[in-house]
Design a protein around this motif. Structure first.
Motif, short mmCIF file in Angstrom:
data_model
loop_
_atom_site.label_atom_id
_atom_site.label_comp_id
_atom_site.label_asym_id
_atom_site.label_seq_id
_atom_site.Cartn_x
_atom_site.Cartn_y
_atom_site.Cartn_z
N LYS A 1 27.03 -10.11 -26.87
CA LYS A 1 26.05 -10.39 -25.82
C LYS A 1 26.02 -11.87 -25.47
N LEU A 2 26.14 -12.74 -26.46
CA LEU A 2 26.15 -14.18 -26.18
C LEU A 2 27.37 -14.56 -25.35
N MET A 3 28.51 -13.93 -25.64
CA MET A 3 29.71 -14.20 -24.85
C MET A 3 29.56 -13.70 -23.42
N ILE A 4 28.93 -12.54 -23.27
CA ILE A 4 28.70 -12.02 -21.92
C ILE A 4 27.78 -12.94 -21.14
N PHE A 5 26.70 -13.42 -21.79
CA PHE A 5 25.78 -14.34 -21.11
C PHE A 5 26.52 -15.60 -20.66
N ALA A 6 27.39 -16.13 -21.53
CA ALA A 6 28.13 -17.34 -21.18
C ALA A 6 29.07 -17.09 -20.01
N SER A 7 29.68 -15.91 -19.96
CA SER A 7 30.64 -15.61 -18.89
C SER A 7 29.97 -15.46 -17.53
N GLN A 8 28.66 -15.26 -17.51
CA GLN A 8 27.94 -15.04 -16.25
C GLN A 8 27.53 -16.34 -15.56
N ALA A 9 27.76 -17.48 -16.20
CA ALA A 9 27.33 -18.75 -15.61
C ALA A 9 27.97 -19.04 -14.25
N PRO A 10 29.31 -18.85 -14.06
CA PRO A 10 29.89 -19.13 -12.74
C PRO A 10 29.30 -18.25 -11.63
N ALA A 11 29.09 -16.98 -11.94
CA ALA A 11 28.51 -16.09 -10.92
C ALA A 11 27.09 -16.50 -10.60
N ALA A 12 26.34 -16.93 -11.63
CA ALA A 12 24.96 -17.37 -11.39
C ALA A 12 24.93 -18.61 -10.52
N ALA A 13 25.90 -19.52 -10.74
CA ALA A 13 25.96 -20.73 -9.92
C ALA A 13 26.30 -20.39 -8.48
N ALA A 14 27.24 -19.47 -8.29
CA ALA A 14 27.62 -19.06 -6.93
C ALA A 14 26.44 -18.42 -6.21
N GLU A 15 25.69 -17.60 -6.92
CA GLU A 15 24.53 -16.97 -6.31
C GLU A 15 23.47 -18.00 -5.96
N ALA A 16 23.31 -19.00 -6.82
CA ALA A 16 22.32 -20.05 -6.56
C ALA A 16 22.65 -20.81 -5.28
N GLY B 1 30.66 -25.71 -13.71
CA GLY B 1 31.50 -26.70 -14.36
C GLY B 1 32.56 -26.05 -15.25
N ALA B 2 33.26 -26.89 -16.02
CA ALA B 2 34.32 -26.39 -16.90
C ALA B 2 33.71 -25.78 -18.17
N PHE B 3 34.36 -24.74 -18.65
CA PHE B 3 33.85 -24.08 -19.85
C PHE B 3 34.37 -24.79 -21.09
N ASP B 4 33.45 -25.09 -22.02
CA ASP B 4 33.79 -25.78 -23.26
C ASP B 4 33.71 -24.77 -24.42
N TRP B 5 34.85 -24.16 -24.75
CA TRP B 5 34.86 -23.14 -25.80
C TRP B 5 34.41 -23.69 -27.16
N PRO B 6 34.89 -24.82 -27.63
CA PRO B 6 34.42 -25.33 -28.94
C PRO B 6 32.90 -25.52 -28.99
N ALA B 7 32.32 -26.02 -27.90
CA ALA B 7 30.87 -26.23 -27.88
C ALA B 7 30.14 -24.88 -27.94
N PHE B 8 30.62 -23.93 -27.14
CA PHE B 8 29.98 -22.61 -27.15
C PHE B 8 30.13 -21.93 -28.50
N ARG B 9 31.32 -22.02 -29.09
CA ARG B 9 31.56 -21.37 -30.38
C ARG B 9 30.64 -21.94 -31.46
N GLY B 10 30.44 -23.23 -31.44
CA GLY B 10 29.54 -23.84 -32.42
C GLY B 10 28.12 -23.36 -32.27
N ARG B 11 27.64 -23.25 -31.03
CA ARG B 11 26.28 -22.78 -30.79
C ARG B 11 26.13 -21.29 -31.12
N LEU B 12 27.20 -20.52 -30.86
CA LEU B 12 27.17 -19.10 -31.21
C LEU B 12 27.00 -18.93 -32.72
N HIS B 13 27.77 -19.68 -33.50
CA HIS B 13 27.68 -19.55 -34.95
C HIS B 13 26.35 -20.08 -35.48
#
Length: 204
Positions: free
Chosen positions: A103-118, A129-141
């Motif tokens: 679910k956390l990965m799905i939420f993260a993947s929705q950011a570009p669509a949310a920005a486009a809708e905004a 913006g650009a996706f930062d996988w290391p930053a997201f992975r750290g917050r997920l854990h």
């Protein structure tokens, strides 16, 4: 999913302390302060293991959502002597490897669509913006560790003895741990989850 009975630091306390809890075993009301470690006599001569001596009323193998809740409720609400063995992280497949990280990965993947809708609603500069996988992975854990801590703290608050090791069933009332120790229990709950099995048919 997550055990709805667990609460974080901002919620109500889970369970009661051993000293204040009153426990009912086989129809006899006893204070939690009278609880002694080691083998105790089961005073009920009927039912499973009647008249035998056990280390615990309930031993749970598996620290997933089901096993954790069963152990916590038995100890905190019914005054049972409970132990739980888990060889991996507390929370099981759903919390640590399945539902929650998915679910956390799905939420993260929705950011570009949310920005486009905004941008369509008058926010012309909205950009994921650009996706930062290391930053997201750290917050997920970090979040998984937080949830695991809630499960563990809930068990400890309820007075459950936790064994961080593998366990297997020896007989109807005996559990053996990977470190060589054995414990007896009036009831043993195997809550280790399952895995898919292919039926062996064409097209699988």
């Amino acid at each position: 999913g997550r055990d709805p009975g667990l609460r974080d630091a901002g919620g109500r306390a889970v369970g009661n302390s051993r000293r204040r809890r009153t426990r009912v075993v086989s129809g006899n009301v006893r204070s939690g302060a009278d609880r002694q470690p080691g083998r105790q006599r089961d005073r009920n001569d009927s039912g499973a293991g009647g008249g035998m001596t056990f280390d615990y009323d309930l031993f749970v193998i598996g620290g997933g959502s089901g096993g954790v809740r069963a152990a916590r409720i038995a100890a905190s609400q019914h005054g049972a002597r409970v132990a739980l063995a888990e060889e991996s992280r507390m929370g099981g497949t759903c919390v640590i490897r399945g539902c929650v990280p998915k679910k956390l990965m799905i939420f993260a993947s929705q950011a570009p669509a949310a920005a486009a809708e905004a941008r369509g609603y008058g926010w012309p500069d909205a950009d994921a913006g650009a996706f930062d996988w290391p930053a997201f992975r750290g917050r997920l854990h970090d979040e998984l560790s937080r949830l695991e801590g809630i499960y563990t703290d809930g068990l400890r608050a309820a007075g459950v003895d936790i064994h961080h090791t593998r366990a297997h069933l020896v007989d109807h009332h005996t559990v053996a741990l990977a470190d060589g120790r054995q414990f007896t229990a009036k009831h043993i709950l195997i809550a280790v989850g399952g895995r898919p099995s292919l039926p062996g048919i064409p097209g699988e």
